[in-house]
Design an enzyme around this catalytic site. Structure first.
Site, mmCIF file in Angstrom:
data_model
loop_
_atom_site.group_PDB
_atom_site.id
_atom_site.type_symbol
_atom_site.label_atom_id
_atom_site.label_comp_id
_atom_site.label_asym_id
_atom_site.label_seq_id
_atom_site.Cartn_x
_atom_site.Cartn_y
_atom_site.Cartn_z
ATOM 1 N N TYR A 296 16.253 -24.626 -7.456
ATOM 2 C CA TYR A 296 16.924 -23.923 -6.360
ATOM 3 C C TYR A 296 16.287 -24.313 -5.029
ATOM 4 C CZ TYR A 296 19.425 -19.956 -4.241
ATOM 5 O OH TYR A 296 20.248 -19.168 -3.492
ATOM 6 N N ARG A 300 18.078 -26.152 -1.797
ATOM 7 C CA ARG A 300 18.116 -25.590 -0.446
ATOM 8 C C ARG A 300 17.333 -26.403 0.565
ATOM 9 N NH1 ARG A 300 16.875 -19.292 -0.713
ATOM 10 N NH2 ARG A 300 14.864 -20.102 -1.322
ATOM 11 N N CYS B 148 22.326 -15.780 2.552
ATOM 12 C CA CYS B 148 21.901 -16.556 1.384
ATOM 13 C C CYS B 148 21.121 -17.798 1.785
ATOM 14 C CB CYS B 148 23.099 -16.960 0.539
ATOM 15 S SG CYS B 148 23.885 -15.550 -0.214
ATOM 16 N N HIS B 149 21.705 -18.595 2.645
ATOM 17 C CA HIS B 149 21.036 -19.837 3.006
ATOM 18 C C HIS B 149 21.024 -20.065 4.516
ATOM 19 C CE1 HIS B 149 22.684 -20.203 -1.105
ATOM 20 N NE2 HIS B 149 21.436 -20.522 -1.347
ATOM 21 N N GLY B 150 21.278 -18.978 5.262
ATOM 22 C CA GLY B 150 21.081 -19.028 6.704
ATOM 23 C C GLY B 150 22.112 -19.788 7.512
#
Lengths: 423, 184
Positions: A296, A300, B148-150
């Protein structure tokens, strides 16, 4: 591969059956007294059988849970709560299954790291290694779909994020996601198919495990010295020597498992999964189970497009690049036997590789930590560094190291150092 | 050596029997592939899922600067009553600094400048961005922020910062009268 030794049972009925289907001989030649095994296996060699045992526990507890679980968005959450409160020993079975997944991954991760340290992936064991990776991928798919079944907030949003990964595929991505969902969002059709596949895949895993063991039988076990078996003096029978050693490992591993199961059954879970799924509210942060965190983090860590700087030309957008990096991080391991150019298998005789191995372990721990944090402050940068290093290790360091490293002299045989010390 | 073996080991390698083998295997392959399709296609949205009705929404209750979330086809849809300042902000942005270049006018229905209707799933990995409720973090551009991921979206629902590749999607919708819309 060692000679095949037929078992001839004293019991007449058993002998009659054995003659027609030699199952006893099969077991005896794969993990019995007729299975010559290197005499120097250490405790890191316990984790294969531990992983196999966890698979059995997962299948038994899972089949039983399925008798009480309802795969329907309206009832899934409640049926899990009913298992926890009303079904006799339901709490035990569910906690066993949930923590069992974690301990399955613990055993498998240590098993993989043992393979990396001792060069278990090198010739002639490449196929053993690759089948192991197939098992690992199947496990990840199974674990992911299993986590969706309780239909809590993390179930729903985990499923949403992971299925959306496929939307990064150019042109057909959105169609694939719709195909996976069976609708326009993660919903009832998705839950039902995940349940069906979550039930199926462990049996597929079992099949690949048998191939994995068969391939290991053909190329024989590796060993901590990483040198080939030269004579009978190098070997001892699997039974009773390694059955008893494995059994001791099981005792230790189960003790640890029991600590989690009985005293901290939710320590590895996420509290948000005790909130029923709500498709209109995303939890504060979506965190996968701990065993997915490094991947993960890799996903990201990529927040930039691959293109020509200063122009609008983009070859690979950030989202797709992140997905590619995540899948590549595992698929890369399939070509590891050819990336590592060193002829010496065991890190025991590779002083430089030994250091890089431990740096890789630290790197994986770093990625695990990054994967569990919100992408703010220093964490995205650490994630990027960790990701770059991960790929560097396999694509740059290993190929070069094999050519440059000055390895230590290998012992003549497995038995030699031992027997000499005894004199 | 029998005559049979001689034909099989013939110089060219191709004879009647090979031809029959290849065509038979080929036909079996085509048949198997066709038979596979129902097993794949059953995973696609079923007829009842596809038939999910349209949604009608009354806008009268949404005050200026407020937003609501309605559910359409299982997905959240953001409906935002924009203030004059927010509209101005959305229009003032130069097109070339945008990640996904779209003017504000392309994202609304002409004559209904104050209403922004977008599908409320982040184009990155499908989370629901914050910013519709009072007190939510609206991100650096006053629109929405995906925790979640900005990813940061502006007051036109356009991606301004973060990993999301596209602006928030605008669903098909139409005004039935001045204060109600039909989505879908």
């Amino acid at each position: 591969m060692a000679e095949w030794e037929a078992v001839k049972p004293q019991n007449k009925a058993l002998a009659w059956f054995e003659e027609r289907l030699p199952v006893l001989s099969l077991v005896n030649n794969v993990m019995g007294s007729a299975t010559p095994t290197p005499r120097n296996l250490n405790y890191w060699w316990n984790f294969g059988s531990l992983a196999g045992l966890m698979l059995v526990i997962q299948i038994i507890s899972g089949v039983v849970l399925a008798m009480h679980y309802t795969p329907d968005t309206a009832m899934a959450f409640d049926s899990v709560e009913r298992i926890m409160r009303d079904v006799n020993y339901g709490w035990l079975l569910r906690y066993m299954h949930a923590n069992g997944a974690s301990f399955f991954f613990i055993a498998v991760y240590i098993h993989i790291l043992r393979g990396l340290y001792y060069g278990s992936y090198k010739a002639p064991r490449e196929v053993v290694w690759m089948l192991g990776l197939v098992i690992f991928l199947l496990m990840m798919a199974t674990a992911f779909m299993g986590y969706v079944l309780p239909w809590g907030q993390m179930s729903f949003w985990g499923a949403t994020v992971i299925t959306n990964l496929f939307s990064a595929i150019p042109v057909i991505g959105d169609d694939i996601v719709q195909l996976l969902w069976g609708g326009f969002s993660v919903d009832n059709p998705t839950l039902k198919r995940f349940f069906s596949l979550h039930y199926l895949l462990p049996f597929v895993i079992t099949g690949v495990v048998l191939l994995h063991i068969w391939a290991k039988k053909v190329s024989d076990s590796g060993n901590p010295l990483g040198i080939d078996v030269k004579s009978g003096a190098d070997q001892i029978p699997f039974h009773p020597y390694y059955t008893i050693k494995d059994a001791f490992g099981v005792g230790v591993f189960f003790t640890l498992f029991a600590v989690f199961l009985f005293y901290m059954p939710n320590a590895l879970g996420h509290p948000d999964n005790y909130i029923p799924a709500n498709s209109l509210v995303t939890p504060d942060s979506i965190v996968p189970e701990w065993y997915f965190l490094p991947y993960y983090a890799i996903l990201r860590s990529i927040t930039f497009d691959l293109g020509i700087p200063g122009t609008d030309i983009i070859f690979i957008p950030a989202k797709l690049l992140g997905v590619i990096a995540m899948f590549a991080s595992i698929l890369l391991l399939f070509i590891l036997p050819w990336l590592d150019t060193s002829k010496v298998r065991s890190a025991k005789f590779r002083p430089a590789y030994r250091i890089f191995f431990w740096i890789l372990v630290v790197d994986m721990i770093l990625l695990t930590l990054v994967g569990g944090r919100k992408p703010e402050g220093i964490w995205p940068l650490l994630g990027l560094i960790g990701t770059v290093y991960y790929f560097m290790h396999f694509l740059v360091i290993l190929p070069v190291l094999g050519k440059r490293e000055k390895t230590l002299p290998l012992p003549e045989s497995i038995a030699n150092p031992v027997l000499k010390a005894a004199e | 050596m029998s005559t049979n073996e001689q034909t099989i080991e013939g110089e060219e390698g191709a004879n009647r029997r090979d031809f029959l083998h290849v065509t038979a295997a080929g036909m079996a392959g085509v048949g198997a592939t066709l038979a596979l399709w129902p097993f794949v296609d059953q995973m696609n949205p079923a007829a009842d899922t596809l038939a999910l009705a349209t949604v009608e929404v009354d806008l009268a209750s949404i005050g200026e600067g407020e937003a609501i979330v309605v559910k359409w086809q299982g997905k959240p849809v953001f409906i935002r009553h924009r203030t004059a300042a927010e509209i101005e902000e959305a229009r003032a942005v130069a097109l070339d600094i945008l990640i996904d270049k779209e003017t504000d006018a392309d994202r609304i229905l002409a004559g209904h400048d104050k209403w922004l209707v977008v599908i409320g799933t982040c184009t990155h990995l499908g989370c629901v961005p914050l910013g519709s409720k009072t007190g939510d973090d609206k991100g650096e551009y006053g629109g929405w922020f995906c925790p979640c991921h900005g990813s940061h979206y502006d007051t036109s629902g356009r991606i301004r910062k973060g990993p999301a590749p596209r602006n928030l999607d605008v669903p098909v919708y139409a005004f039935m009268n001045d204060t109600s819309i039909k989505i879908g």
